[in-house]
Scaffold this motif. Structure first.
Motif, short mmCIF file in Angstrom:
data_model
loop_
_atom_site.label_atom_id
_atom_site.label_comp_id
_atom_site.label_asym_id
_atom_site.label_seq_id
_atom_site.Cartn_x
_atom_site.Cartn_y
_atom_site.Cartn_z
N GLN A 120 22.12 38.56 -59.02
CA GLN A 120 21.65 39.68 -59.83
C GLN A 120 22.75 40.17 -60.75
N ARG A 121 23.96 40.23 -60.26
CA ARG A 121 25.09 40.72 -61.05
C ARG A 121 25.43 39.78 -62.20
N THR A 122 25.31 38.48 -61.96
CA THR A 122 25.73 37.50 -62.96
C THR A 122 24.58 36.96 -63.79
N GLY A 123 23.35 37.11 -63.31
CA GLY A 123 22.21 36.52 -64.01
C GLY A 123 22.07 35.03 -63.76
N ALA A 124 22.86 34.49 -62.82
CA ALA A 124 22.82 33.05 -62.52
C ALA A 124 21.63 32.71 -61.65
N ARG A 125 21.06 31.55 -61.91
CA ARG A 125 19.95 31.09 -61.07
C ARG A 125 20.46 30.56 -59.73
N ARG A 126 21.66 29.95 -59.75
CA ARG A 126 22.24 29.39 -58.53
C ARG A 126 23.72 29.76 -58.44
N VAL A 127 24.22 29.72 -57.23
CA VAL A 127 25.65 29.90 -56.98
C VAL A 127 26.20 28.64 -56.32
N ASP A 128 27.52 28.51 -56.33
CA ASP A 128 28.21 27.47 -55.56
C ASP A 128 28.95 28.15 -54.41
N ALA A 150 17.19 26.90 -52.70
CA ALA A 150 16.69 27.25 -54.03
C ALA A 150 17.71 28.06 -54.83
N ALA A 151 18.74 28.58 -54.15
CA ALA A 151 19.69 29.47 -54.81
C ALA A 151 21.11 28.92 -54.85
N VAL A 152 21.33 27.70 -54.35
CA VAL A 152 22.68 27.13 -54.27
C VAL A 152 22.71 25.78 -54.97
N GLY A 153 23.75 25.57 -55.78
CA GLY A 153 23.92 24.29 -56.46
C GLY A 153 24.83 23.34 -55.72
N ASP A 195 17.44 16.93 -41.16
CA ASP A 195 18.32 16.67 -42.29
C ASP A 195 19.52 17.61 -42.25
N GLU A 196 20.73 17.05 -42.19
CA GLU A 196 21.93 17.88 -42.18
C GLU A 196 22.27 18.46 -43.55
N THR A 197 21.76 17.86 -44.59
CA THR A 197 22.05 18.31 -45.96
C THR A 197 20.74 18.48 -46.73
N PRO A 198 19.96 19.51 -46.41
CA PRO A 198 18.62 19.64 -47.00
C PRO A 198 18.62 20.07 -48.45
N GLY A 199 17.48 19.83 -49.10
CA GLY A 199 17.27 20.28 -50.46
C GLY A 199 18.00 19.45 -51.49
N ASP A 200 18.03 19.93 -52.73
CA ASP A 200 18.72 19.22 -53.81
C ASP A 200 20.11 19.78 -54.05
N VAL A 201 20.64 20.49 -53.06
CA VAL A 201 22.02 20.99 -53.11
C VAL A 201 22.98 19.80 -52.99
N LYS A 202 24.11 19.87 -53.70
CA LYS A 202 25.15 18.85 -53.56
C LYS A 202 26.15 19.32 -52.50
N TYR A 203 26.36 18.49 -51.48
CA TYR A 203 27.19 18.85 -50.34
C TYR A 203 28.49 18.04 -50.34
#
Length: 254
Positions: A120-128, A150-153, A195-203
């Motif tokens: 909310q503070r940054t307007g970013a769709r995702r954070v790292d 959905a919120a993490v890159g 799945d230990e690394t779910p979603g489309d997040v890069k781990y």
């Protein structure tokens, strides 16, 4: 009485020439008010381009999460490296939390709220996320069970007890965080299921063969992540090593 001298009237040819001169003056005056000022001259040998430089690609703000019995101050060296590489204070955040609280019942929900605040503070769709040690567990639980994918890159674990550490048995009798870090705990089983690394997040994980707190050392790597051996570094040296810092920044740039 003074005598008044009258001038002879101008000839028709003279009157026509005067009218022509006045018309030309009006045209020149109008032109001077509409023509833009000339561009500044380029230095000798410098090409002048009319193409605007391409804007820098937007990058995610980064949240740094400290480990057990620590505080945000441990990130001073790494955040300094990030700033030297071009990051600004407005892109770097540290999450402070009670390191003795439960991963699944308390911390993952509080971290989810902090991620929402940063977005909310940054307007970013995702954070790292860059997490050290115990900080890897509540952030992973958020990703796996709290809708965080959905919120993490990018998610990075530095020396995280991702499959538990035997050293945690020494304090498990009185500390909930230690119980969560023990191999085979409820938290460890929940994070390892499926799945230990779910979603489309890069781990990514970074582990050290000289880590005195993570036992065994191969507790850190995760299936589906970019798992990088950091050489012989102490547990807290993962926070200050320049090579690790550079590798983390490179990974976040992918």
């Amino acid at each position: 009485m003074a005598r008044t001298t009258r001038r002879a009237p101008a000839s028709p040819a003279v009157r026509r020439a005067a009218r022509t001169a006045l018309a030309l003056a009006a045209v020149v005056a109008a032109a001077l008010t509409t023509v833009a000022p000339p561009a500044a001259a380029a230095a000798p040998g410098t090409a002048v381009s009319s193409v605007a430089p391409a804007p820098r690609a937007a990058r995610n703000p980064v949240i740094f999460v400290h480990g057990y019995n620590a505080d945000p101050g441990v990130w001073g060296r790494m955040t300094g490296d990030f700033k030297a590489a071009g990051y600004t204070d407005a892109e770097l955040f540290t999450w402070s939390y009670d390191t003795h609280a439960s991963v699944n019942e308390v911390l993952s929900g509080r971290f989810a709220a902090y991620v929402d605040e940063v977005r909310q503070r940054t307007g970013a769709r995702r954070v790292d996320i860059v997490a050290h040690s115990y900080g890897s567990l509540p952030t992973r639980w958020y990703l796996k069970n709290g809708g965080g994918t959905a919120a993490v890159g990018h998610w990075v674990s530095l020396g995280g007890p991702n499959h538990g550490t035997g050293l945690a048995w020494l304090c498990a009798a009185w500390d909930q965080a230690c119980r969560d870090m023990t191999p085979g705990s409820y938290v460890q089983k929940g994070l390892a299921a499926g799945d230990e690394t779910p979603g489309d997040v890069k781990y990514a994980t970074f582990w050290s063969s000289c880590d005195e707190f993570i036992n065994p050392h191969d507790s850190v790597p995760l299936t589906g992540a970019v798992n990088t051996p950091a050489g012989c570094l102490k547990h807290n040296e993962l926070l200050t090593d320049g090579g690790v810092s550079a590798d983390v920044r490179a990974f976040l740039g992918r």
